[in-house]
Scaffold this motif. Structure first.
Motif, PDB file in Angstrom:
ATOM      1  N   LYS A  78     -14.218 -55.610 -53.514  1.00  0.00           N
ATOM      2  CA  LYS A  78     -13.107 -56.293 -54.032  1.00  0.00           C
ATOM      3  C   LYS A  78     -12.467 -56.781 -53.591  1.00  0.00           C
ATOM      4  CE  LYS A  78     -10.694 -52.462 -54.987  1.00  0.00           C
ATOM      5  NZ  LYS A  78      -9.956 -52.098 -54.104  1.00  0.00           N
ATOM      6  N   HIS A 128     -18.174 -49.984 -56.190  1.00  0.00           N
ATOM      7  CA  HIS A 128     -19.058 -49.637 -55.692  1.00  0.00           C
ATOM      8  C   HIS A 128     -18.913 -48.103 -56.642  1.00  0.00           C
ATOM      9  CE1 HIS A 128     -15.023 -47.853 -54.981  1.00  0.00           C
ATOM     10  NE2 HIS A 128     -16.045 -46.812 -54.516  1.00  0.00           N
ATOM     11  N   TYR A 129     -18.192 -48.522 -57.685  1.00  0.00           N
ATOM     12  CA  TYR A 129     -18.250 -47.266 -59.029  1.00  0.00           C
ATOM     13  C   TYR A 129     -20.027 -47.080 -59.695  1.00  0.00           C
ATOM     14  CZ  TYR A 129     -13.944 -44.370 -58.795  1.00  0.00           C
ATOM     15  OH  TYR A 129     -12.722 -43.884 -58.342  1.00  0.00           O
ATOM     16  N   LYS A 148     -22.150 -45.069 -57.945  1.00  0.00           N
ATOM     17  CA  LYS A 148     -22.353 -44.100 -57.718  1.00  0.00           C
ATOM     18  C   LYS A 148     -23.561 -43.150 -59.325  1.00  0.00           C
ATOM     19  CE  LYS A 148     -17.324 -43.699 -57.203  1.00  0.00           C
ATOM     20  NZ  LYS A 148     -17.253 -42.663 -56.042  1.00  0.00           N
ATOM     21  N   GLU A 160      -6.483 -39.606 -57.669  1.00  0.00           N
ATOM     22  CA  GLU A 160      -6.428 -39.042 -56.527  1.00  0.00           C
ATOM     23  C   GLU A 160      -5.601 -37.941 -56.221  1.00  0.00           C
ATOM     24  OE1 GLU A 160      -8.204 -42.228 -53.636  1.00  0.00           O
ATOM     25  OE2 GLU A 160      -7.625 -43.776 -55.648  1.00  0.00           O
ATOM     26  N   ARG A 198      -2.491 -47.413 -46.072  1.00  0.00           N
ATOM     27  CA  ARG A 198      -2.716 -48.943 -46.274  1.00  0.00           C
ATOM     28  C   ARG A 198      -2.051 -49.733 -46.918  1.00  0.00           C
ATOM     29  NH1 ARG A 198      -6.614 -47.998 -50.547  1.00  0.00           N
ATOM     30  NH2 ARG A 198      -8.312 -49.624 -50.938  1.00  0.00           N
ATOM     31  N   TYR A 246      -2.186 -53.733 -47.994  1.00  0.00           N
ATOM     32  CA  TYR A 246      -3.110 -53.803 -48.815  1.00  0.00           C
ATOM     33  C   TYR A 246      -2.312 -53.604 -49.871  1.00  0.00           C
ATOM     34  CZ  TYR A 246      -6.699 -52.915 -52.828  1.00  0.00           C
ATOM     35  OH  TYR A 246      -7.018 -53.227 -53.632  1.00  0.00           O
ATOM     36  N   ASP A 252      -6.137 -52.283 -58.681  1.00  0.00           N
ATOM     37  CA  ASP A 252      -6.783 -51.275 -57.007  1.00  0.00           C
ATOM     38  C   ASP A 252      -7.972 -50.884 -57.946  1.00  0.00           C
ATOM     39  OD1 ASP A 252      -7.682 -51.067 -54.910  1.00  0.00           O
ATOM     40  OD2 ASP A 252      -7.041 -48.867 -55.186  1.00  0.00           O
ATOM     41  N   MET A 253      -7.791 -50.290 -59.039  1.00  0.00           N
ATOM     42  CA  MET A 253      -8.705 -49.418 -59.998  1.00  0.00           C
ATOM     43  C   MET A 253      -8.861 -49.721 -61.230  1.00  0.00           C
ATOM     44  SD  MET A 253     -10.225 -46.779 -57.524  1.00  0.00           S
ATOM     45  CE  MET A 253      -9.766 -45.845 -58.410  1.00  0.00           C
ATOM     46  N   HIS A 268     -12.586 -50.615 -61.049  1.00  0.00           N
ATOM     47  CA  HIS A 268     -13.797 -49.872 -60.979  1.00  0.00           C
ATOM     48  C   HIS A 268     -14.113 -49.259 -62.767  1.00  0.00           C
ATOM     49  CE1 HIS A 268     -14.019 -50.318 -56.892  1.00  0.00           C
ATOM     50  NE2 HIS A 268     -12.998 -49.315 -56.959  1.00  0.00           N
ATOM     51  N   LYS A 275      -2.883 -42.199 -57.252  1.00  0.00           N
ATOM     52  CA  LYS A 275      -3.051 -41.218 -56.359  1.00  0.00           C
ATOM     53  C   LYS A 275      -1.817 -39.850 -56.672  1.00  0.00           C
ATOM     54  CE  LYS A 275      -4.351 -45.274 -53.986  1.00  0.00           C
ATOM     55  NZ  LYS A 275      -6.282 -45.203 -53.798  1.00  0.00           N
ATOM     56  N   LYS A 328      -8.601 -34.558 -56.917  1.00  0.00           N
ATOM     57  CA  LYS A 328      -9.398 -35.844 -56.603  1.00  0.00           C
ATOM     58  C   LYS A 328     -10.638 -35.346 -58.050  1.00  0.00           C
ATOM     59  CE  LYS A 328     -12.290 -39.210 -54.999  1.00  0.00           C
ATOM     60  NZ  LYS A 328     -11.954 -40.723 -54.691  1.00  0.00           N
ATOM     61  N   GLN A 381     -17.007 -37.283 -60.234  1.00  0.00           N
ATOM     62  CA  GLN A 381     -17.219 -36.792 -58.563  1.00  0.00           C
ATOM     63  C   GLN A 381     -15.235 -35.308 -59.018  1.00  0.00           C
ATOM     64  OE1 GLN A 381     -16.054 -40.615 -56.208  1.00  0.00           O
ATOM     65  NE2 GLN A 381     -14.875 -40.656 -57.592  1.00  0.00           N
TER      66      GLN A 381
HETATM   67  C1  BG6 Z   1     -11.151 -48.358 -53.587  1.00  0.00           C
HETATM   68  C2  BG6 Z   1      -9.529 -48.276 -53.586  1.00  0.00           C
HETATM   69  O1  BG6 Z   1     -11.820 -49.447 -54.242  1.00  0.00           O
HETATM   70  O2  BG6 Z   1     -11.380 -47.167 -54.473  1.00  0.00           O
HETATM   71  C3  BG6 Z   1      -8.938 -46.918 -53.069  1.00  0.00           C
HETATM   72  O3  BG6 Z   1      -9.023 -49.571 -52.547  1.00  0.00           O
HETATM   73  C4  BG6 Z   1      -8.983 -45.835 -53.633  1.00  0.00           C
HETATM   74  O4  BG6 Z   1      -7.461 -47.148 -53.297  1.00  0.00           O
HETATM   75  C5  BG6 Z   1     -11.255 -46.156 -54.245  1.00  0.00           C
HETATM   76  O5  BG6 Z   1      -9.059 -44.380 -53.088  1.00  0.00           O
HETATM   77  C6  BG6 Z   1     -12.010 -44.473 -54.794  1.00  0.00           C
HETATM   78  O6  BG6 Z   1     -12.559 -44.549 -54.270  1.00  0.00           O
HETATM   79  P1  BG6 Z   1     -13.536 -43.084 -54.584  1.00  0.00           P
HETATM   80  O7  BG6 Z   1     -15.048 -44.074 -54.550  1.00  0.00           O
HETATM   81  O8  BG6 Z   1     -13.388 -42.508 -53.450  1.00  0.00           O
HETATM   82  O9  BG6 Z   1     -13.093 -43.276 -55.631  1.00  0.00           O
END
Ligand code: BG6
Length: 486
Positions: free
Chosen positions: A148, A178-179, A182, A216, A223, A226, A235-236, A240, A340, A345, A375
């Motif tokens: 992504k 990547h979510y 999980k 988070e 970063r 980006y 981004d999220m 995700h 953020k 977290k 998480q």
């Molecule tokens: C990424 C984002 O895809 O996911 C980041 O670009 C973010 O900004 C991250 O910090 C969060 O992933 P995770 O697995 O830590 O929740």
């Protein structure tokens, strides 16, 4: 169970994602015996490095991100022996493609599974795919993994998809989110469809609202280049959080096959009620953090973290109210938020069941709240009221469900581990299909356009808090509140 031997070609091999996530994930699977020793990992990027100097970078990154004391030297050296580097600009047809081709074809290269992993800027994906194809690098089993973000809005997403789609059939394109890697997100599918009781209650008749939070504590983490062009919605949320939403809301798939699953997920995305641009503020809140505290220490404002402290209207927080316009969910708000510099977290899904009738036990019984924590720890809790032991009918709350941690070895430490190997195995179920990405962008793009056209800035929130007041206001209007305000 080891997978077949493979060659993983990573474009963007000196980047943050490769060093922080991809290589550690491959290393861990290797250390656990899942990666055959004749597999290869070929990094490519523009920097003029050779195998040795690239390996030294990889060594340092693995020590940093996995932890030096968790890495045995002999294992690390064996792993580094699999690592190669070709200096190459993937978007440039005149680059050093012959070197990459001859490396890949050497040994038993032609017969191995070949995975191209694109972790560069997404506007290069089309060119990279073209070069890979035209330089004869595709093999019969080749797959292409796209990191992504796929584009920055609907139009650019289509461009990326079509660009890559010209050279790779959809069945060999693996869009990673990547979510979906999980454990706790996958567990939502089991929880919903393996428990008839929950399955029967999983609709607007029983559920009042759903909250999905991904908070988070980190800020920009260097970063800026980006992130400032992206913001929390792209981004999220677009990827995700909407992916988590699809898993929470989809209809029962006819099987767990990749397409059966993704057919149901895409239906949810297509059923998302478009947000009325004239009424956007009632349904979407955005914020940007100003100075505050994180982990007990003072931290600077977002703008102060940007190079040159440039003024910026990029949102570091979004909260929104989504509705799914289908018979199961009509009228049930799905509140999504991500930010953020939040106080902790935490990623979790809260399913709020409706309240009961007053009477027997005094006032109306509050509705149960199922909390699926993704998480930092994984758990599922559903508090139930039971009779307090002893005389009378006093009540007490007990936790009805909670997930045991499970055997350490069988678990992935990071969500990339399973997904990287799924691409080798050819299992796309936990990857995002073209129509899913585009449906998600279709829903998100009008919000971006509206923000771009409006001259308003995001609302300020202090670093280390749960976002601006507008996020609380958003729920209050419907008589709801965020979990932490309970
Ligand atoms: C990424 C984002 O895809 O996911 C980041 O670009 C973010 O900004 C991250 O910090 C969060 O992933 P995770 O697995 O830590 O929740």
């Amino acid at each position: 169970e080891p997978v077949e031997s493979f060659d993983y070609v990573i474009f963007g091999a000196t980047g943050d994602l490769t060093m922080r996530k991809l290589l550690p994930a491959l290393y861990r699977r290797f250390a656990e015996g899942q990666v055959p020793g004749d597999s290869r990992i070929v990094g490519t990027a523009r920097s003029p490095l050779d195998d040795e100097s690239y390996r030294e970078r990889v060594r340092a990154a693995l020590r940093e991100y996995i932890g030096a004391d968790e890495i045995a030297d002999t294992t690390l050296n064996r792993f580094l022996g699999m690592v190669h580097y070709v200096s190459l600009n993937g978007a440039d047809a005149s680059g050093n493609w012959p070197a990459l081709a001859s490396l890949l074809d050497s040994g038993a290269g032609r017969t191995k599974v070949r995975v191209f992993y694109l972790a560069t800027a997404p506007d290069l994906y089309g060119d990279i795919a073209r070069n890979v194809a035209e330089k004869g690098l595709r093999s019969e089993t080749s797959r292409i993994v796209l990191e992504k973000p796929i584009g920055t809005d609907l139009e650019t997403a289509r461009k990326v998809n079509d660009g890559v789609g010209r050279y790779f059939p959809e069945g060999s394109i693996y869009r990673i989110d990547h979510y979906l890697g999980k454990e706790a997100v996958q567990n939502i599918i089991a929880l919903r469809f393996a428990n008839p009781m929950l399955e029967r209650m999983w609709d607007s008749e029983s559920i009042e609202y759903v909250q999905i939070t991904a908070a988070e504590t980190v800020g920009l983490e260097g970063r800026g280049g980006y992130y400032d062009g992206s913001g929390a919605l792209r981004d999220m949320i677009q990827n995700h959080l909407l992916q988590v939403l699809t898993v929470v809301a989809m209809e029962r798939p006819s099987s767990l096959d990749a397409d059966a699953l993704r057919d149901e997920k895409v239906r949810v995305l297509k059923a998302l009620k478009p947000l009325d641009p004239r009424n956007l503020r009632a349904n979407v809140a955005r914020g940007q953090y100003v100075q505050g505290r994180a982990g007990g220490k003072p931290v600077p404002a977002y703008r102060e973290e940007l190079p040159g402290e440039a003024p910026s209207r990029t949102e570091t927080f979004v909260a929104l109210k989504a509705e799914i316009d289908n018979p199961r969910w009509r009228g049930v708000p799905f509140y999504l938020r991500s930010g953020k510099r939040m106080p902790e977290k935490v990623t979790e899904v809260v399913v709020q069941f409706r309240a009961g009738e007053p009477g027997l036990f005094g006032e109306a019984r509050p509705g149960s709240r199922l909390v699926i924590r993704v998480q930092p720890d994984e758990s599922v809790t559903l508090p139930l009221f039971v009779k307090h032991p002893g005389h009378g009918f006093g009540l007490e709350e007990v936790d009805a469900l909670s997930r045991p941690a499970g055997p350490e070895r069988a678990r992935y430490r990071d969500s990339y581990e399973g997904l990287l190997l799924d691409a080798v195995k050819g299992s796309p179920a936990l990857f995002v299909r073209k129509d899913e990405t585009e449906a998600a962008w279709q829903w998100v793009t009008p919000i971006l356009e509206n923000w771009r056209e409006s001259h308003e800035a995001p609302d300020a929130y202090e670093a280390g808090t749960w976002g601006p007041d507008s996020a609380r206001e958003l729920l209050r209007r419907s008589g709801h509140h965020w979990v932490e305000d309970a």
